[in-house]
Motif scaffolding. Structure first.
Motif, mmCIF file in Angstrom:
data_model
loop_
_atom_site.group_PDB
_atom_site.id
_atom_site.type_symbol
_atom_site.label_atom_id
_atom_site.label_comp_id
_atom_site.label_asym_id
_atom_site.label_seq_id
_atom_site.Cartn_x
_atom_site.Cartn_y
_atom_site.Cartn_z
ATOM 1 N N PRO A 153 0.822 -1.207 0.000
ATOM 2 C CA PRO A 153 0.000 0.000 0.000
ATOM 3 C C PRO A 153 0.861 1.263 0.000
ATOM 4 O O PRO A 153 1.829 1.374 0.738
ATOM 5 C CB PRO A 153 -0.798 -0.103 1.303
ATOM 6 N N GLY A 154 0.514 2.196 -0.866
ATOM 7 C CA GLY A 154 1.202 3.472 -0.935
ATOM 8 C C GLY A 154 2.477 3.481 -1.753
ATOM 9 O O GLY A 154 3.110 4.521 -1.900
ATOM 10 N N GLU A 155 2.884 2.361 -2.328
ATOM 11 C CA GLU A 155 4.136 2.296 -3.078
ATOM 12 C C GLU A 155 4.001 2.632 -4.559
ATOM 13 O O GLU A 155 4.999 2.788 -5.235
ATOM 14 C CB GLU A 155 4.761 0.900 -2.963
ATOM 15 N N LEU A 156 2.803 2.727 -5.065
ATOM 16 C CA LEU A 156 2.601 3.001 -6.479
ATOM 17 C C LEU A 156 2.823 4.487 -6.738
ATOM 18 O O LEU A 156 2.186 5.337 -6.128
ATOM 19 C CB LEU A 156 1.191 2.596 -6.895
ATOM 20 N N GLY A 157 3.736 4.807 -7.623
ATOM 21 C CA GLY A 157 4.027 6.197 -7.945
ATOM 22 C C GLY A 157 2.977 6.801 -8.865
ATOM 23 O O GLY A 157 2.217 6.090 -9.526
ATOM 24 N N ARG A 158 2.943 8.109 -8.915
ATOM 25 C CA ARG A 158 1.973 8.819 -9.766
ATOM 26 C C ARG A 158 2.109 8.441 -11.241
ATOM 27 O O ARG A 158 1.110 8.268 -11.923
ATOM 28 C CB ARG A 158 2.143 10.327 -9.618
ATOM 29 N N LEU A 159 3.331 8.357 -11.730
ATOM 30 C CA LEU A 159 3.535 8.012 -13.140
ATOM 31 C C LEU A 159 3.039 6.603 -13.435
ATOM 32 O O LEU A 159 2.413 6.358 -14.459
ATOM 33 C CB LEU A 159 5.008 8.155 -13.522
ATOM 34 N N GLU A 160 3.323 5.672 -12.535
ATOM 35 C CA GLU A 160 2.837 4.301 -12.715
ATOM 36 C C GLU A 160 1.314 4.255 -12.661
ATOM 37 O O GLU A 160 0.682 3.551 -13.443
ATOM 38 C CB GLU A 160 3.398 3.389 -11.635
ATOM 39 N N GLU A 161 0.752 5.009 -11.734
ATOM 40 C CA GLU A 161 -0.703 5.046 -11.603
ATOM 41 C C GLU A 161 -1.344 5.554 -12.890
ATOM 42 O O GLU A 161 -2.311 4.977 -13.394
ATOM 43 C CB GLU A 161 -1.081 5.947 -10.426
ATOM 44 N N THR A 162 -0.790 6.613 -13.442
ATOM 45 C CA THR A 162 -1.316 7.177 -14.684
ATOM 46 C C THR A 162 -1.168 6.193 -15.837
ATOM 47 O O THR A 162 -2.093 6.005 -16.632
ATOM 48 C CB THR A 162 -0.597 8.498 -15.018
ATOM 49 N N ALA A 163 -0.007 5.546 -15.933
ATOM 50 C CA ALA A 163 0.223 4.576 -17.006
ATOM 51 C C ALA A 163 -0.743 3.395 -16.897
ATOM 52 O O ALA A 163 -1.290 2.935 -17.911
ATOM 53 C CB ALA A 163 1.662 4.091 -16.971
ATOM 54 N N LEU A 164 -0.957 2.901 -15.681
ATOM 55 C CA LEU A 164 -1.890 1.780 -15.491
ATOM 56 C C LEU A 164 -3.322 2.192 -15.827
ATOM 57 O O LEU A 164 -4.066 1.422 -16.435
ATOM 58 C CB LEU A 164 -1.796 1.251 -14.066
ATOM 59 N N ALA A 165 -3.713 3.389 -15.433
ATOM 60 C CA ALA A 165 -5.062 3.873 -15.741
ATOM 61 C C ALA A 165 -5.268 3.974 -17.252
ATOM 62 O O ALA A 165 -6.330 3.608 -17.772
ATOM 63 C CB ALA A 165 -5.304 5.218 -15.074
ATOM 64 N N ARG A 166 -4.261 4.440 -17.961
ATOM 65 C CA ARG A 166 -4.350 4.523 -19.431
ATOM 66 C C ARG A 166 -4.433 3.138 -20.048
ATOM 67 O O ARG A 166 -5.175 2.924 -20.995
ATOM 68 C CB ARG A 166 -3.157 5.278 -19.990
ATOM 69 N N LEU A 167 -3.661 2.221 -19.525
ATOM 70 C CA LEU A 167 -3.697 0.847 -20.021
ATOM 71 C C LEU A 167 -5.082 0.241 -19.829
ATOM 72 O O LEU A 167 -5.662 -0.328 -20.756
ATOM 73 C CB LEU A 167 -2.645 0.001 -19.305
ATOM 74 N N LEU A 168 -5.633 0.394 -18.640
ATOM 75 C CA LEU A 168 -6.958 -0.161 -18.358
ATOM 76 C C LEU A 168 -8.048 0.486 -19.200
ATOM 77 O O LEU A 168 -9.027 -0.164 -19.557
ATOM 78 C CB LEU A 168 -7.288 -0.023 -16.874
ATOM 79 N N ALA A 169 -7.883 1.768 -19.508
ATOM 80 C CA ALA A 169 -8.885 2.478 -20.309
ATOM 81 C C ALA A 169 -9.005 1.898 -21.717
ATOM 82 O O ALA A 169 -10.051 2.036 -22.357
ATOM 83 C CB ALA A 169 -8.544 3.960 -20.375
ATOM 84 N N ALA A 170 -7.954 1.243 -22.184
ATOM 85 C CA ALA A 170 -7.947 0.696 -23.540
ATOM 86 C C ALA A 170 -8.308 -0.785 -23.584
ATOM 87 O O ALA A 170 -8.223 -1.404 -24.642
ATOM 88 C CB ALA A 170 -6.565 0.901 -24.160
ATOM 89 N N ILE A 171 -8.712 -1.353 -22.462
ATOM 90 C CA ILE A 171 -8.958 -2.790 -22.387
ATOM 91 C C ILE A 171 -10.412 -3.074 -22.064
ATOM 92 O O ILE A 171 -11.011 -2.426 -21.212
ATOM 93 C CB ILE A 171 -8.043 -3.431 -21.323
ATOM 94 N N SER A 172 -10.949 -4.081 -22.742
ATOM 95 C CA SER A 172 -12.299 -4.570 -22.448
ATOM 96 C C SER A 172 -12.185 -6.004 -21.966
ATOM 97 O O SER A 172 -11.313 -6.744 -22.420
ATOM 98 C CB SER A 172 -13.166 -4.539 -23.702
ATOM 99 N N LEU A 173 -13.054 -6.378 -21.060
ATOM 100 C CA LEU A 173 -13.120 -7.774 -20.615
ATOM 101 C C LEU A 173 -14.327 -8.417 -21.266
ATOM 102 O O LEU A 173 -15.460 -8.000 -21.049
ATOM 103 C CB LEU A 173 -13.236 -7.865 -19.093
ATOM 104 N N LEU A 174 -14.076 -9.427 -22.048
ATOM 105 C CA LEU A 174 -15.121 -10.137 -22.763
ATOM 106 C C LEU A 174 -16.105 -10.763 -21.777
ATOM 107 O O LEU A 174 -15.696 -11.414 -20.816
ATOM 108 C CB LEU A 174 -14.473 -11.228 -23.619
ATOM 109 N N GLY A 175 -17.379 -10.521 -21.974
ATOM 110 C CA GLY A 175 -18.403 -11.122 -21.136
ATOM 111 C C GLY A 175 -18.542 -10.491 -19.762
ATOM 112 O O GLY A 175 -19.126 -11.088 -18.865
ATOM 113 N N GLU A 176 -18.011 -9.296 -19.574
ATOM 114 C CA GLU A 176 -18.090 -8.630 -18.267
ATOM 115 C C GLU A 176 -18.754 -7.261 -18.439
ATOM 116 O O GLU A 176 -18.077 -6.252 -18.639
ATOM 117 C CB GLU A 176 -16.690 -8.484 -17.665
ATOM 118 N N PRO A 177 -20.094 -7.213 -18.366
ATOM 119 C CA PRO A 177 -20.801 -5.950 -18.595
ATOM 120 C C PRO A 177 -20.524 -4.884 -17.534
ATOM 121 O O PRO A 177 -20.717 -3.689 -17.793
ATOM 122 C CB PRO A 177 -22.281 -6.357 -18.594
#
Length: 155
Positions: A42-66
């Motif tokens: 907890p608390g170890e994720l840096g701002r840059l990593e957080e932003t990069a992960l959020a961008r990555l997740l924004a481009a991903i869909s999970l099949l069959g998960e409405p």
């Protein structure tokens, strides 16, 4: 809506990511950004990593998960429900579980009170599959502890 194609990942019914390691194949390598939920306290994720992960997740869909769009947008109840279901059905070391757990990691870092408990649950489930990996149990214990009076990070 994004103009670039979304990457689609799913956990096929009956397929478990840990099956290969039980047959003697090499273990999955825990490299890359999606392993952050099982390597960071907890608390170890840096701002840059957080932003990069959020961008990555924004481009991903999970099949069959409405509920994925809502979970990805910060709906903590949807995120926790999806994560628990994926850990139970796919195992904590599947690609789909990595995605939903990284989403929970982002929610936890932003101050959601439920996300750390679900992360701890998933880390313990992963530790059961990887006998001898005490680091996962120690990390789970850190996530299970109530946070001190530190203020959550805000966007």
């Amino acid at each position: 809506m994004r103009s670039d194609p979304a990457r689609i990942l799913s956990c096929p019914a009956g397929q478990r990511a840990g099956r290969a390691s039980r047959r003697g194949a090499s273990r999955r390598v825990d490299a890359g950004p999606l392993a952050a939920w099982r390597t960071r306290a907890p608390g170890e994720l840096g701002r840059l990593e957080e932003t990069a992960l959020a961008r990555l997740l924004a481009a991903i869909s999970l099949l069959g998960e409405p509920r994925w769009p809502a979970a990805r947008s910060g709906d903590a109840a949807a995120a926790a429900a999806i994560a628990i279901r994926h850990v139970r059905s796919c195992g904590a070391d599947s690609s789909a579980s990595d995605l939903v757990m990284v989403n929970l990691l982002l929610l936890a870092e932003r101050g959601d009170p439920t996300a750390p408990a679900v992360i701890a649950y998933a880390l313990r489930a992963l530790a059961r599959r990887r006998a001898g990996d005490r680091g996962l149990l120690r990390l789970a214990a850190r996530w299970a502890r109530p946070r001190s009076h530190e203020s959550p990070r805000r966007r």
